[in-house]
Design a protein around this motif. Structure first.
Motif, PDB file in Angstrom:
ATOM      1  N   CYS A 343      -4.499   3.983  -2.941  1.00 42.91           N
ATOM      2  CA  CYS A 343      -3.710   4.024  -4.182  1.00 42.91           C
ATOM      3  C   CYS A 343      -2.325   4.605  -3.936  1.00 42.91           C
ATOM      4  CB  CYS A 343      -4.436   4.857  -5.240  1.00 42.91           C
ATOM      5  SG  CYS A 343      -5.937   4.105  -5.888  1.00 42.91           S
ATOM      6  N   SER A 344      -2.241   5.627  -3.097  1.00 42.65           N
ATOM      7  CA  SER A 344      -0.942   6.243  -2.816  1.00 42.65           C
ATOM      8  C   SER A 344       0.010   5.272  -2.131  1.00 42.65           C
ATOM      9  CB  SER A 344      -1.122   7.494  -1.953  1.00 42.65           C
ATOM     10  OG  SER A 344      -1.559   7.156  -0.655  1.00 42.65           O
ATOM     11  N   LEU A 345      -0.562   4.235  -1.501  1.00 43.72           N
ATOM     12  CA  LEU A 345       0.241   3.214  -0.825  1.00 43.72           C
ATOM     13  C   LEU A 345       0.362   1.945  -1.667  1.00 43.72           C
ATOM     14  CD1 LEU A 345      -1.389   3.665   2.701  1.00 43.72           C
ATOM     15  CD2 LEU A 345       0.957   4.295   2.096  1.00 43.72           C
ATOM     16  N   ASN A 346      -0.108   2.060  -2.933  1.00 45.00           N
ATOM     17  CA  ASN A 346      -0.109   0.908  -3.858  1.00 45.00           C
ATOM     18  C   ASN A 346      -0.937  -0.264  -3.343  1.00 45.00           C
ATOM     19  OD1 ASN A 346       1.590   2.184  -5.756  1.00 45.00           O
ATOM     20  ND2 ASN A 346       3.415   1.582  -4.600  1.00 45.00           N
ATOM     21  N   LYS A 347      -1.931   0.029  -2.541  1.00 46.17           N
ATOM     22  CA  LYS A 347      -2.862  -1.013  -2.073  1.00 46.17           C
ATOM     23  C   LYS A 347      -4.056  -1.046  -3.037  1.00 46.17           C
ATOM     24  CE  LYS A 347      -1.623  -0.653   2.840  1.00 46.17           C
ATOM     25  NZ  LYS A 347      -1.258  -2.063   3.068  1.00 46.17           N
ATOM     26  N   TRP A 348      -3.797  -1.552  -4.230  1.00 37.44           N
ATOM     27  CA  TRP A 348      -4.776  -1.482  -5.305  1.00 37.44           C
ATOM     28  C   TRP A 348      -6.017  -2.320  -5.010  1.00 37.44           C
ATOM     29  CZ3 TRP A 348      -3.506   2.531  -7.822  1.00 37.44           C
ATOM     30  CH2 TRP A 348      -2.162   2.846  -8.065  1.00 37.44           C
ATOM     31  N   ASP A 349      -5.862  -3.445  -4.334  1.00 35.21           N
ATOM     32  CA  ASP A 349      -7.015  -4.283  -4.006  1.00 35.21           C
ATOM     33  C   ASP A 349      -7.966  -3.558  -3.063  1.00 35.21           C
ATOM     34  OD1 ASP A 349      -6.040  -6.291  -5.590  1.00 35.21           O
ATOM     35  OD2 ASP A 349      -5.142  -7.433  -3.943  1.00 35.21           O
ATOM     36  N   ASN A 350      -7.402  -2.870  -2.072  1.00 31.37           N
ATOM     37  CA  ASN A 350      -8.240  -2.098  -1.147  1.00 31.37           C
ATOM     38  C   ASN A 350      -8.967  -0.976  -1.865  1.00 31.37           C
ATOM     39  OD1 ASN A 350      -5.795  -3.254   0.294  1.00 31.37           O
ATOM     40  ND2 ASN A 350      -7.044  -2.688   2.059  1.00 31.37           N
ATOM     41  N   THR A 353     -11.806  -2.330  -3.833  1.00 36.48           N
ATOM     42  CA  THR A 353     -12.935  -2.667  -2.954  1.00 36.48           C
ATOM     43  C   THR A 353     -13.772  -1.427  -2.651  1.00 36.48           C
ATOM     44  OG1 THR A 353     -11.692  -4.474  -1.922  1.00 36.48           O
ATOM     45  CG2 THR A 353     -13.578  -3.599  -0.700  1.00 36.48           C
ATOM     46  N   VAL A 354     -13.088  -0.301  -2.396  1.00 29.99           N
ATOM     47  CA  VAL A 354     -13.805   0.956  -2.126  1.00 29.99           C
ATOM     48  C   VAL A 354     -14.641   1.353  -3.337  1.00 29.99           C
ATOM     49  CG1 VAL A 354     -13.540   3.415  -1.639  1.00 29.99           C
ATOM     50  CG2 VAL A 354     -12.093   1.756  -0.467  1.00 29.99           C
ATOM     51  N   ARG A 355     -14.056   1.240  -4.532  1.00 31.51           N
ATOM     52  CA  ARG A 355     -14.797   1.603  -5.742  1.00 31.51           C
ATOM     53  C   ARG A 355     -15.969   0.654  -5.981  1.00 31.51           C
ATOM     54  NH1 ARG A 355      -9.351   2.431  -8.111  1.00 31.51           N
ATOM     55  NH2 ARG A 355      -8.902   4.660  -8.012  1.00 31.51           N
ATOM     56  N   TYR A 356     -15.790  -0.604  -5.635  1.00 29.88           N
ATOM     57  CA  TYR A 356     -16.883  -1.574  -5.772  1.00 29.88           C
ATOM     58  C   TYR A 356     -18.055  -1.183  -4.873  1.00 29.88           C
ATOM     59  CZ  TYR A 356     -19.550  -5.868  -5.162  1.00 29.88           C
ATOM     60  OH  TYR A 356     -20.570  -6.785  -5.070  1.00 29.88           O
ATOM     61  N   VAL A 357     -17.733  -0.803  -3.654  1.00 31.89           N
ATOM     62  CA  VAL A 357     -18.786  -0.377  -2.715  1.00 31.89           C
ATOM     63  C   VAL A 357     -19.489   0.867  -3.249  1.00 31.89           C
ATOM     64  CG1 VAL A 357     -19.243   0.487  -0.387  1.00 31.89           C
ATOM     65  CG2 VAL A 357     -17.639  -1.403  -0.724  1.00 31.89           C
ATOM     66  N   MET A 358     -18.718   1.806  -3.818  1.00 30.99           N
ATOM     67  CA  MET A 358     -19.315   3.012  -4.402  1.00 30.99           C
ATOM     68  C   MET A 358     -20.304   2.649  -5.495  1.00 30.99           C
ATOM     69  SD  MET A 358     -16.099   5.674  -4.716  1.00 30.99           S
ATOM     70  CE  MET A 358     -17.109   6.938  -5.488  1.00 30.99           C
ATOM     71  N   ASN A 359     -19.897   1.751  -6.393  1.00 29.71           N
ATOM     72  CA  ASN A 359     -20.774   1.334  -7.502  1.00 29.71           C
ATOM     73  C   ASN A 359     -22.014   0.629  -6.987  1.00 29.71           C
ATOM     74  OD1 ASN A 359     -19.060   2.385  -9.460  1.00 29.71           O
ATOM     75  ND2 ASN A 359     -17.878   0.489  -9.622  1.00 29.71           N
ATOM     76  N   LYS A 360     -21.816  -0.218  -5.994  1.00 26.46           N
ATOM     77  CA  LYS A 360     -22.947  -0.974  -5.456  1.00 26.46           C
ATOM     78  C   LYS A 360     -23.972  -0.061  -4.804  1.00 26.46           C
ATOM     79  CE  LYS A 360     -23.997  -5.010  -2.567  1.00 26.46           C
ATOM     80  NZ  LYS A 360     -23.431  -6.055  -1.675  1.00 26.46           N
ATOM     81  N   ASP A 420      -4.846   2.522 -11.197  1.00 27.24           N
ATOM     82  CA  ASP A 420      -3.897   1.499 -11.605  1.00 27.24           C
ATOM     83  C   ASP A 420      -3.910   1.386 -13.132  1.00 27.24           C
ATOM     84  OD1 ASP A 420      -2.073  -0.513 -11.558  1.00 27.24           O
ATOM     85  OD2 ASP A 420      -3.459  -2.083 -10.891  1.00 27.24           O
ATOM     86  N   ILE A 421      -3.318   2.391 -13.773  1.00 25.78           N
ATOM     87  CA  ILE A 421      -3.266   2.440 -15.230  1.00 25.78           C
ATOM     88  C   ILE A 421      -1.831   2.700 -15.655  1.00 25.78           C
ATOM     89  CG2 ILE A 421      -5.657   3.183 -15.537  1.00 25.78           C
ATOM     90  CD1 ILE A 421      -4.704   6.051 -15.742  1.00 25.78           C
TER      91      ILE A 421
END
Length: 501
Positions: A343-350, A353-360, A420-421
């Motif tokens: 997020c600090s690098l504005n790589k919101w897609d990455n 993906t990390v949050r998706y893995v956490m949820n999964k 990303d809000i």
């Protein structure tokens, strides 16, 4: 680098404790994450409880105490089954100081600090005379909670009962006062103690380390040599931690090198991890990574996490990804660090993906929580919390503080919100962080000019840090925050950490 020896030992004045608030209310919630059940089944629970139930009629004290002893020694306390262990303990008809000590000590060892203090009070109400072991456990529980009023109450009781201070109790008192924000009292106890055991020196060095007083820690280490006290591995963990918290890179290298050369102490995983943290905090990421690669043993998760944290701070996602790849079982903190780095690098897609893995994987983010001890009670707050009975008044105080701090130049650090809000949503998120709510409550319930001590289970964010500095100047108050890593003492618009943490 040669570090000169120094003789400036601390003042030997006896600390004045003043009047103590003997609290009776102990909240049932706790910031400690409970360990998972791993060894015992429900059948084991019921079997042991049935045995103890059978000891009641007719009374069979020998069997009951034997079962309870086995529970403490081998079973439930060690795997976090506090509820079962306490039920078994309360079932026992003959509870002496040994069984009380075992149960209270078991609570402390497993992170049930509030419960340990509660049991200590129950022991007193049962007219069981506490001994040195009891007090050591009670002091440690107060230390981990940062409960100053409770800790002072226990200390004064020790004085009243004329409990002789050995090196265990002295070390515990030094640790307790330092973790409760009273480093000067910790220094005073150290100054009056018989310092013939290394644990007392270790307690003082570690206390100075978490307060960011590296120069004082170095002075204590130097005086150990003068008083012919040999350091042990824990001594060097403390001195390296002190250097890490203050950016004393050259000093850290010096002490790491003399461990084996001067004292025949082989650096272990913990010492290497402290050096990785030292380099990482100073932005020397390549040197930190090189040290990990050169370690004579398999690097542990602590070293890789220290590197990952530094990569997040200094926005080095390539090295951060390497660190993540080396952590075998990622915890919630690891995922959050990686996500925040993206997020600090504005790589919101990455980050997504990390949050998706956490949820999964069902991994939950550890939620920030802050607490403040006032008038004998401990009050807990979460970000955006509205569960406190005085919520409306707390929010009114906080809104006034935010408005006044803006007039003094405070600007919300929106870049510390890794989501990303919208900018407005980021500001709303930051305004109601748990430590801000805890501070507002402390101001609401205390007299003007009174110091406020706040504890937090996570590292304090840069926005809260900047805001606390301004509020300390506005109100002419000392605000002390103990976060997961160290102490921050805000006074007259500055912090003792020097903005290095």
């Amino acid at each position: 680098m040669k570090v000169p020896q120094q003789r400036n030992l601390f003042s030997s004045k006896t600390p004045f404790l003043g009047s103590l608030n003997k609290a009776t209310f102990i909240p049932q919630s706790s910031p400690i994450i409970r360990p998972a059940r791993t060894l015992y089944s429900e059948t084991d629970d019921r079997t042991l409880l049935h045995i103890l139930e059978g000891c009641k009629l007719p009374p069979n004290f020998r069997t009951a105490n034997s079962v309870h002893g086995k529970i403490i020694k081998h079973g439930f306390m060690k795997v976090g089954e506090f509820g079962v262990a306490k039920k078994i303990f309360l079932t026992s008809s003959a509870r002496d100081v040994v069984t009380w000590n075992s149960t209270i000590g078991g609570c402390v060892k497993n992170g049930y600090f509030l419960e340990a203090i509660g049991l200590f009070k129950e022991m007193l109400n049962a007219s069981i005379e506490p001994d040195g072991f009891t007090f050591a456990s009670a002091i440690t529980a107060c230390s981990r909670l940062g409960a100053l009023n409770h800790g002072q109450w226990v200390h004064e009781m020790m004085i009243q009962k004329k409990i002789q201070l050995n090196y265990i109790l002295c070390s515990a008192l030094i640790d307790m006062y330092s973790r409760c924000g009273r480093i000067e009292i910790a220094k005073s106890i150290f100054g009056t103690a018989v310092r013939n055991d290394v644990s007392i020196w270790n307690a003082m060095i570690n206390s100075l380390a978490i307060h960011g007083l590296a120069s004082d820690a170095i002075s204590v280490f130097s005086n150990m040599q003068i008083e012919k006290i040999s350091p042990d591995p824990l001594t060097f963990i403390g001195i390296l931690t002190a250097c890490s918290h203050c950016g004393f890179v050259d000093h850290g290298r010096y002490y790491f090198n003399i461990m084996q050369k001067n004292f025949s102490i082989q650096p272990q995983l913990e010492h290497h991890g402290a050096m990785v943290d030292l380099f990482g905090r100073a932005g020397l990421l390549e040197e930190a990574y090189a040290l990990i690669q050169e370690m004579p043993m398999e690097p542990d998760v602590v070293a890789w996490r220290a590197l990952l944290s530094a990569c997040k701070t200094y926005k080095n996602h390539e090295l951060g990804e390497i660190a993540v790849g080396k952590i075998k079982n990622l915890g919630s903190g690891d995922y959050v660090l990686l996500s925040n780095m993206y997020c600090s690098l504005n790589k919101w897609d990455n980050a997504e993906t990390v949050r998706y893995v956490m949820n999964k994987k069902g991994v939950r983010k550890c939620r920030g929580r802050s607490w403040v001890e006032l008038h004998g009670s401990i009050h807990y707050f979460k970000s955006g919390d509205r569960s406190h009975p005085e919520t409306d008044a707390i929010y009114r105080v906080l809104e006034v503080l935010i408005h006044r701090s803006r007039m003094e130049g405070y600007v919300c650090a929106r870049d510390s919100v890794f989501m990303d809000i919208s900018e407005e949503e980021k500001e709303e998120n930051l305004n109601y962080h748990s430590e801000k709510l805890a501070l507002a409550y402390g101001i609401l319930k205390s007299s003007p000019g009174t110091e406020i001590l706040i504890s937090k289970n996570l590292r304090t964010c840069s926005d809260c840090h900047s805001w606390m500095k301004i509020v300390s100047k506005l109100l002419n108050r000392t605000i002390t925050v103990r976060d997961r890593m160290r102490f921050h003492s805000f006074e007259k618009g500055s912090c003792t950490c020097g903005d290095y943490w």
